[in-house]
Design a protein around this motif. Structure first.
Motif, mmCIF file in Angstrom:
data_model
loop_
_atom_site.group_PDB
_atom_site.id
_atom_site.type_symbol
_atom_site.label_atom_id
_atom_site.label_comp_id
_atom_site.label_asym_id
_atom_site.label_seq_id
_atom_site.Cartn_x
_atom_site.Cartn_y
_atom_site.Cartn_z
ATOM 1 N N UNK A 115 0.847 -1.190 0.000
ATOM 2 C CA UNK A 115 0.000 0.000 0.000
ATOM 3 C C UNK A 115 0.883 1.241 0.000
ATOM 4 N N UNK A 116 0.688 2.112 -0.981
ATOM 5 C CA UNK A 116 1.440 3.357 -1.029
ATOM 6 C C UNK A 116 1.033 4.266 0.129
ATOM 7 N N UNK A 117 -0.268 4.272 0.468
ATOM 8 C CA UNK A 117 -0.736 5.141 1.549
ATOM 9 C C UNK A 117 -0.206 4.678 2.907
ATOM 10 N N UNK A 118 -0.220 3.344 3.159
ATOM 11 C CA UNK A 118 0.297 2.833 4.426
ATOM 12 C C UNK A 118 1.794 3.099 4.542
ATOM 13 N N UNK A 119 2.517 2.935 3.441
ATOM 14 C CA UNK A 119 3.958 3.200 3.453
ATOM 15 C C UNK A 119 4.232 4.670 3.769
ATOM 16 N N UNK A 120 3.413 5.561 3.211
ATOM 17 C CA UNK A 120 3.620 6.995 3.469
ATOM 18 C C UNK A 120 3.413 7.322 4.943
ATOM 19 N N UNK A 121 2.421 6.647 5.579
ATOM 20 C CA UNK A 121 2.181 6.878 7.004
ATOM 21 C C UNK A 121 3.354 6.396 7.849
ATOM 22 N N UNK A 122 3.889 5.226 7.520
ATOM 23 C CA UNK A 122 5.001 4.669 8.298
ATOM 24 C C UNK A 122 6.286 5.481 8.119
ATOM 25 N N UNK A 123 6.426 6.084 6.924
ATOM 26 C CA UNK A 123 7.645 6.833 6.620
ATOM 27 C C UNK A 123 7.514 8.325 6.928
ATOM 28 N N UNK A 124 6.268 8.761 7.236
ATOM 29 C CA UNK A 124 6.001 10.170 7.517
ATOM 30 C C UNK A 124 6.358 11.073 6.331
ATOM 31 N N UNK A 125 6.027 10.600 5.140
ATOM 32 C CA UNK A 125 6.182 11.403 3.932
ATOM 33 C C UNK A 125 4.888 11.311 3.137
ATOM 34 N N UNK A 126 4.745 12.153 2.141
ATOM 35 C CA UNK A 126 3.510 12.167 1.366
ATOM 36 C C UNK A 126 3.419 10.944 0.461
ATOM 37 N N UNK A 127 2.192 10.617 0.070
ATOM 38 C CA UNK A 127 1.982 9.480 -0.819
ATOM 39 C C UNK A 127 2.613 9.741 -2.179
ATOM 40 N N UNK A 128 2.573 10.984 -2.619
ATOM 41 C CA UNK A 128 3.189 11.320 -3.914
ATOM 42 C C UNK A 128 4.702 11.139 -3.855
ATOM 43 N N UNK A 129 5.296 11.423 -2.690
ATOM 44 C CA UNK A 129 6.747 11.227 -2.542
ATOM 45 C C UNK A 129 7.087 9.740 -2.590
ATOM 46 N N UNK A 130 6.230 8.910 -1.997
ATOM 47 C CA UNK A 130 6.416 7.462 -2.063
ATOM 48 C C UNK A 130 6.356 6.999 -3.515
#
Length: 298
Positions: A19-34
């Motif tokens: 999940x791009x959204x879950x990864x962004x939450x864990x990494x504290x970066x935006x989904x677009x950055x992921x």
């Protein structure tokens, strides 16, 4: 090929969460950055790593190959960082994964001995099932684990030091006094309310496997996460509990073991660690407290 470590880190979180959204939450970066990081990594590797759809993400065959190499590498980095922080902030730490039963009935004397020898060293204990402990070890959250063995979730990345043999037993309280001295088959036992550990434990898998070998379906009356509570419930007559013999109170008048026609195989307790990783002197010392059992088939 020079690829930024952060790109592999983003890949790892997307690959493990799918999940791009879950990864962004864990990494504290935006989904677009992921998303941009994954595109950059795919470009540098000239490989498609994910198959994207509107509802889900899944790894390509190339992505699965990369994950198998990235996962242990990141675990090694995390362990290195953790050991450095421990040595700077606490003077050292040893982290152990084990179930509450194994901690209480097996580990406490070893922990006491270690604490007496190294009173300033922090001892961290993480409770989980024997299956959950394997995940803790593989993810680098603990230095070693003490688990039931055999354990199908272990692989050749881990070193297994078998330390104690035991047998599981069926126990009952005074409500089943008429069974004292009896020997029951698994088929006969299945007619009684059975109390056992919850699913996703090696003990549950072990007993289900034994019943399946005899073409029997095991349907427990109660499934819990604590052997001590199973013993308490057996004592008040709620059913027949399946527990390791080493945690059954000795000389308890209100509990007795029910013998079975089918022999219950021995199992073992094992100390498990990853010898591919650098072990701290504290961990090595603790491991040396445990004597290995002579080899035998289990």
């Amino acid at each position: 090929m020079d690829i930024n470590y952060e790109l592999y880190k983003v890949f790892y979180y997307v690959a493990t969460t799918l999940s791009f959204s879950e990864a962004s939450k864990k990494l504290y970066i935006s989904q677009s950055a992921v998303s941009q990081s994954i595109k950059t990594l795919e470009g540098k590797l000239s490989q498609t790593l994910f198959i994207r759809s509107t509802k889900k993400v899944r790894l390509t065959a190339e992505g699965e190959i990369l994950l198998r190499h990235i996962e242990p590498a990141l675990s090694l980095i995390r362990r290195g960082e953790s050991q450095l922080l421990k040595s700077v902030t606490t003077g050292g730490q040893i982290s152990i994964g084990a179930s509450d039963t194994i901690c209480r009935y097996f580990l406490v004397p070893y922990i006491e001995r270690f604490h007496e020898a190294f009173p300033n060293l922090h001892i961290k204990i993480v409770n989980s099932t024997s299956i959950g402990c394997v995940d803790l070890l593989k993810s680098g959250q603990v230095d070693l684990i003490v688990v039931n063995y055999p354990n199908a979730y272990l692989n050749n990345l881990e070193t297994v030091k078998r330390t104690r043999r035991f047998r599981d037993v069926f126990i009952a309280g005074n409500a089943y006094n008429y069974l004292r001295g009896s020997k029951l088959s698994f088929s006969e036992l299945s007619e009684y309310p059975l109390l056992m550990l919850e699913k996703k434990s090696t003990t549950s898998e072990f007993l289900h496997g034994l019943f399946q070998q005899h073409q029997l379906e095991l349907v427990p009356e109660i499934e819990l996460s604590s052997n001590d509570l199973l013993i308490d419930l057996a004592r008040i007559g709620l059913g027949i509990a399946f527990v390791p013999d080493y945690c059954v109170p000795k000389d308890a008048d209100d509990l007795f073991v029910i013998n079975t026609h089918e022999q219950l195989p021995e199992r073992e307790l094992a100390v498990v660690y990853n010898d591919k990783l650098s072990l701290s002197p504290a961990v090595t010392t603790f491991l040396n407290y445990f004597e290995s059992l002579p080899s035998q088939n289990v």
